[in-house]
Design a protein around this motif. Structure first.
Motif, PDB file in Angstrom:
ATOM      1  N   GLU A  62     -27.650 -28.984  27.677  1.00 34.21           N
ATOM      2  CA  GLU A  62     -27.043 -30.140  28.317  1.00 34.21           C
ATOM      3  C   GLU A  62     -25.951 -29.779  29.310  1.00 34.21           C
ATOM      4  O   GLU A  62     -25.660 -30.542  30.218  1.00 34.21           O
ATOM      5  CB  GLU A  62     -26.442 -31.047  27.225  1.00 34.21           C
ATOM      6  CG  GLU A  62     -25.629 -32.222  27.708  1.00 34.21           C
ATOM      7  CD  GLU A  62     -26.442 -33.275  28.446  1.00 34.21           C
ATOM      8  OE1 GLU A  62     -25.839 -34.200  29.011  1.00 34.21           O
ATOM      9  OE2 GLU A  62     -27.676 -33.169  28.482  1.00 34.21           O
ATOM     10  N   ASP A  90     -27.678 -30.165  22.068  1.00 32.51           N
ATOM     11  CA  ASP A  90     -26.496 -30.752  22.690  1.00 32.51           C
ATOM     12  C   ASP A  90     -25.379 -30.657  21.654  1.00 32.51           C
ATOM     13  O   ASP A  90     -25.350 -31.414  20.690  1.00 32.51           O
ATOM     14  CB  ASP A  90     -26.731 -32.210  23.088  1.00 32.51           C
ATOM     15  CG  ASP A  90     -25.640 -32.722  24.022  1.00 32.51           C
ATOM     16  OD1 ASP A  90     -24.594 -32.050  24.132  1.00 32.51           O
ATOM     17  OD2 ASP A  90     -25.829 -33.779  24.639  1.00 32.51           O
ATOM     18  N   ASP A  93     -23.436 -34.705  21.799  1.00 31.36           N
ATOM     19  CA  ASP A  93     -24.007 -35.772  22.607  1.00 31.36           C
ATOM     20  C   ASP A  93     -23.061 -36.964  22.514  1.00 31.36           C
ATOM     21  O   ASP A  93     -22.809 -37.474  21.427  1.00 31.36           O
ATOM     22  CB  ASP A  93     -25.394 -36.154  22.099  1.00 31.36           C
ATOM     23  CG  ASP A  93     -25.991 -37.315  22.900  1.00 31.36           C
ATOM     24  OD1 ASP A  93     -25.935 -37.251  24.133  1.00 31.36           O
ATOM     25  OD2 ASP A  93     -26.472 -38.281  22.286  1.00 31.36           O
ATOM     26  N   SER A 105     -21.112 -40.507  18.697  1.00 32.48           N
ATOM     27  CA  SER A 105     -21.063 -39.131  19.186  1.00 32.48           C
ATOM     28  C   SER A 105     -21.559 -38.209  18.082  1.00 32.48           C
ATOM     29  O   SER A 105     -21.112 -38.311  16.931  1.00 32.48           O
ATOM     30  CB  SER A 105     -19.642 -38.753  19.589  1.00 32.48           C
ATOM     31  OG  SER A 105     -19.573 -37.396  19.979  1.00 32.48           O
ATOM     32  N   ASP A 191     -22.604 -44.251  26.325  1.00 33.78           N
ATOM     33  CA  ASP A 191     -23.090 -42.889  26.155  1.00 33.78           C
ATOM     34  C   ASP A 191     -23.725 -42.777  24.776  1.00 33.78           C
ATOM     35  O   ASP A 191     -23.717 -43.720  23.992  1.00 33.78           O
ATOM     36  CB  ASP A 191     -21.932 -41.881  26.287  1.00 33.78           C
ATOM     37  CG  ASP A 191     -21.333 -41.845  27.682  1.00 33.78           C
ATOM     38  OD1 ASP A 191     -21.991 -41.298  28.585  1.00 33.78           O
ATOM     39  OD2 ASP A 191     -20.227 -42.372  27.862  1.00 33.78           O
ATOM     40  N   VAL A 194     -29.021 -40.443  22.240  1.00 32.35           N
ATOM     41  CA  VAL A 194     -29.838 -39.919  21.145  1.00 32.35           C
ATOM     42  C   VAL A 194     -29.731 -40.843  19.934  1.00 32.35           C
ATOM     43  O   VAL A 194     -30.736 -41.238  19.338  1.00 32.35           O
ATOM     44  CB  VAL A 194     -29.428 -38.482  20.778  1.00 32.35           C
ATOM     45  CG1 VAL A 194     -30.147 -38.029  19.508  1.00 32.35           C
ATOM     46  CG2 VAL A 194     -29.751 -37.518  21.921  1.00 32.35           C
ATOM     47  N   GLU A 218     -31.450 -34.992  26.690  1.00 35.10           N
ATOM     48  CA  GLU A 218     -31.467 -35.924  25.562  1.00 35.10           C
ATOM     49  C   GLU A 218     -32.867 -36.486  25.323  1.00 35.10           C
ATOM     50  O   GLU A 218     -33.242 -36.810  24.201  1.00 35.10           O
ATOM     51  CB  GLU A 218     -30.495 -37.078  25.824  1.00 35.10           C
ATOM     52  CG  GLU A 218     -29.033 -36.681  25.838  1.00 35.10           C
ATOM     53  CD  GLU A 218     -28.526 -36.361  27.231  1.00 35.10           C
ATOM     54  OE1 GLU A 218     -27.300 -36.380  27.436  1.00 35.10           O
ATOM     55  OE2 GLU A 218     -29.357 -36.072  28.124  1.00 35.10           O
TER      56      GLU A 218
END
Length: 323
Positions: A62, A90, A93, A105, A191, A194, A218
């Motif tokens: 990422e 990631d 993420d 997150s 954001d 995922v 992602e």
């Protein structure tokens, strides 16, 4: 680990790597420094992957897109003595979410046999459609109103009851408007796509569909989980700059072609995820964010999504001596 049957100890090692990444940033959550969060998580994840008994290779990362610390594409990990494993990763993420102390997150990796994950090449962005099994066969080529009508018919519900997640970005404005015009409920998010994709792909998820342009890395992480959950996903390249467009054309990418789930992830794969901040996964299922105990230990809540074991949750306390 074979194509169909995971080695439990090996999967535990990968899960511990996500736990290490989440635990490493416990003191940084909410502090506003996303770049430092990424850097600390990358270092912790890399250390945790080093001793695993695999011939490991990172195929999706990422950091390059975000100009952030990263495990780079092509990086090798593990002892070299063991199964050939490809990794999409990631370390955090939803870095901005972690920096702000906001939900969704996660530290996340997808593990698959060598060659099973789609090569996104120089792409930074994909247009994605993610849903549960009822949406199998839906296409990005159709008008959004048609897609919503078909999904609602398959579910036996009116379009007005559908909940559709779209990332809040100018590039997705037309998609958001079309969803609202069709009468479905728009669920915007900043954001962490995922986690939102898992909620759309799970049979008991609180979202019916995820649509829109988001990060290409992602997308591959998501595909591993969608396959395991029995959901449906399709994607196509969506370059967001002339430079990205030129890179894709140069390597011969057909920008008009949709890539279905069976190409995004061609074999049984596993998604392993540890929550950095509180993370909703499905209706009534939420992981608590990483937390620091009074004696310096860290508690991490995690989930494994894999064939035959979707959304298997766990909670582990890492003592103060753990890296």
């Amino acid at each position: 680990m074979t194509e169909h049957t995971p080695d439990t100890d090996l999967l535990d090692g990968f899960l511990d790597a996500t736990r290490a990444a989440a635990a490493a940033v416990v003191g940084l959550v909410g502090g506003g420094d996303g770049m430092r969060i990424d850097g600390v998580a990358v270092d912790a994840l890399r250390r945790a992957l080093e001793p695993l008994a695999v011939d490991g290779r990172v195929v999706v990362g990422e950091g390059e897109k975000d100009q952030a610390p990263m495990l780079f594409v092509g990086e090798r990990f593990g002892t070299g003595a063991g199964p050939a494993i490809d990794l999409a990763v990631d370390p955090v993420d939803g870095t901005k979410l972690a920096a702000a102390g906001r939900p969704d997150s996660v530290a996340v990796i997808a593990v698959a046999p060598r060659g099973a994950m789609f090569d996104i090449g120089p792409a930074y962005y994909l247009e994605k459609l993610v849903t549960a099994h009822a949406g199998r066969g839906l296409s990005l080529a159709d008008p959004i109103a048609v897609t919503l009508d078909r999904l609602a018919a398959n579910l036996g519900r009116p379009v007005s009851t559908l909940r559709v997640a779209v990332q809040d970005r100018p590039r997705n404005a037309a998609t958001a408007q079309a969803i609202q015009a069709a009468g479905a409920e728009l669920v915007g998010f900043a954001d962490g796509d995922v986690a939102l994709s898992l909620r759309a792909a799970a049979a008991d998820g609180d979202l019916d569909l995820l649509l829109g342009i988001g990060g290409a890395p992602e997308g591959i992480l998501t595909a591993a989980a969608v396959r395991a959950l029995g959901g449906w996903m399709t994607a196509r390249f969506a370059p967001q700059s002339p430079e990205e467009h030129a890179r894709l054309v140069e390597v011969g990418v057909d920008l008009a072609r949709e890539v279905p789930l069976d190409e995004l992830c061609t074999a049984d794969a596993w998604l392993l995820l540890s929550a950095v901040t509180s993370t909703a996964l499905a209706a009534g299922a939420e992981l608590a964010g990483v937390s620091l105990d009074a004696d310096g230990g860290v508690t991490v809540e995690s989930v494994v999504v894999g064939p035959g074991s979707p959304l298997t949750r766990s909670r582990k306390r890492l003592d103060p001596e753990s890296p």
